[in-house]
Design a protein around this motif. Sequence first.
Motif, short mmCIF file in Angstrom:
data_model
loop_
_atom_site.label_atom_id
_atom_site.label_comp_id
_atom_site.label_asym_id
_atom_site.label_seq_id
_atom_site.Cartn_x
_atom_site.Cartn_y
_atom_site.Cartn_z
N PRO A 274 1.20 -1.08 0.28
CA PRO A 274 0.22 0.21 0.45
C PRO A 274 0.68 1.00 -0.37
CG PRO A 274 -0.22 -0.95 2.11
CD PRO A 274 1.55 -1.66 1.54
N THR A 275 2.20 1.10 -0.35
CA THR A 275 3.04 2.78 -0.52
C THR A 275 3.10 3.17 -1.69
OG1 THR A 275 4.82 0.69 -1.08
CG2 THR A 275 3.56 0.93 1.33
N ILE A 276 3.79 2.35 -2.69
CA ILE A 276 4.12 3.42 -3.71
C ILE A 276 2.87 3.64 -5.45
CG2 ILE A 276 5.58 3.77 -6.01
CD1 ILE A 276 7.60 2.39 -3.52
N LEU B 17 5.18 1.38 4.54
CA LEU B 17 4.45 0.63 4.98
C LEU B 17 3.53 1.23 6.61
CD1 LEU B 17 2.99 -1.51 4.73
CD2 LEU B 17 4.97 -2.89 5.86
N GLU B 18 4.51 1.66 7.13
CA GLU B 18 3.88 1.54 8.74
C GLU B 18 2.91 3.11 8.80
OE1 GLU B 18 5.37 2.27 13.66
OE2 GLU B 18 7.11 2.58 11.97
N GLU B 19 3.02 4.13 7.76
CA GLU B 19 2.53 5.16 8.14
C GLU B 19 1.33 4.98 6.78
OE1 GLU B 19 3.03 8.97 5.71
OE2 GLU B 19 4.80 9.03 7.38
N ALA B 20 1.78 4.24 5.58
CA ALA B 20 0.14 4.25 5.04
C ALA B 20 -0.94 2.80 6.37
CB ALA B 20 0.32 2.79 4.10
N VAL B 21 -0.27 2.32 7.01
CA VAL B 21 -0.64 1.68 8.23
C VAL B 21 -1.71 2.29 8.64
CG1 VAL B 21 -1.29 -0.39 10.45
CG2 VAL B 21 0.11 -1.02 8.07
#
Length: 319
Positions: free
Chosen positions: A75-77, A128-132
Amino acid sequence: MVEIGYKLASEEHGPLDLVCNARQAEDAGFAFAMISDHYHPWTTRQGESPFVWAVIGGISQVTADLRLVTGVTCPTIRIHPGIIAQAAATAAAMMPGRFMLGLGSGENLNEHIFGDRWPRAPVRIEMLEEAVEVIRMLWTGGMQSYYGSFYTLENAQVFSLPERLPPIYIASEGPISASLAARAGDGFINPGTNAEESLVVFRNSGGGDKPAYVEISVCWAESAEEGQRTAYEQWPIAANKGELNRLLPTPAHYEQLAEMATPEEVAESVPCGPDPEPYIRKIEESARMGFDHVCIHQIGQQQREFMEFATTRILPHFR
């Protein structure tokens, strides 16, 4: 107690076949399924890569009990986490209590396609952590805005939220992402590399008794030799080591890499042939590591034959 699942390999099967295979997996007695989310297959020989969220809609309509987890979505790029939040909420609404969102930091193979730079692994894990965080915020409902280090939302609201939000499982092959999975995830997924080491970090970092999934690749065939040949032709990445499967940008690069491997090297980690014992040992080995969910990826096109084999020779052993 270990639950046995079935891998829906989007790199090898078209969308209608994946939907059909999911229904057959439910009928065969598999407890869950994992579905890969790629833009490209690993090699052109594999030949497929449908849009996973459309396929999940089809699966929701032909299954009644099969649990489904994305294995895994990045879910990042390529796709903004705000879109993943909406897509996963829709999937969960269509599969009440049966859908789980598996997330990972992705591969250059799929994520570079719009010209974005492929970051180093620590940066990818920060993304990834920010996306979560973005996904969980949108799932609280209401109009949301967010201004982070990597992502921006302005006046975004996911209106179609399920009554029961899906858990988020985070994939890991190393200590940094394993710690993230323990901290920010509801469970852990390992694709079959550094499995035991990553699981130990996950448990010791606060993962506790959260679910832990691992994927194993196999190749049922009428002979071990045929299985080894099919595994090498269709899934040569099983022989790749280290970071390679995260860094190369095109299927052509993986095909060049496959020329440096042999069928015997692929078969070192892939049980092949008609004897159930190597399959059972591989599952038991994963269970001894501490995994409570083992997902079996049958390489190649003999999916129906594998399911018959699993129903009679593998699944009864673990009931």
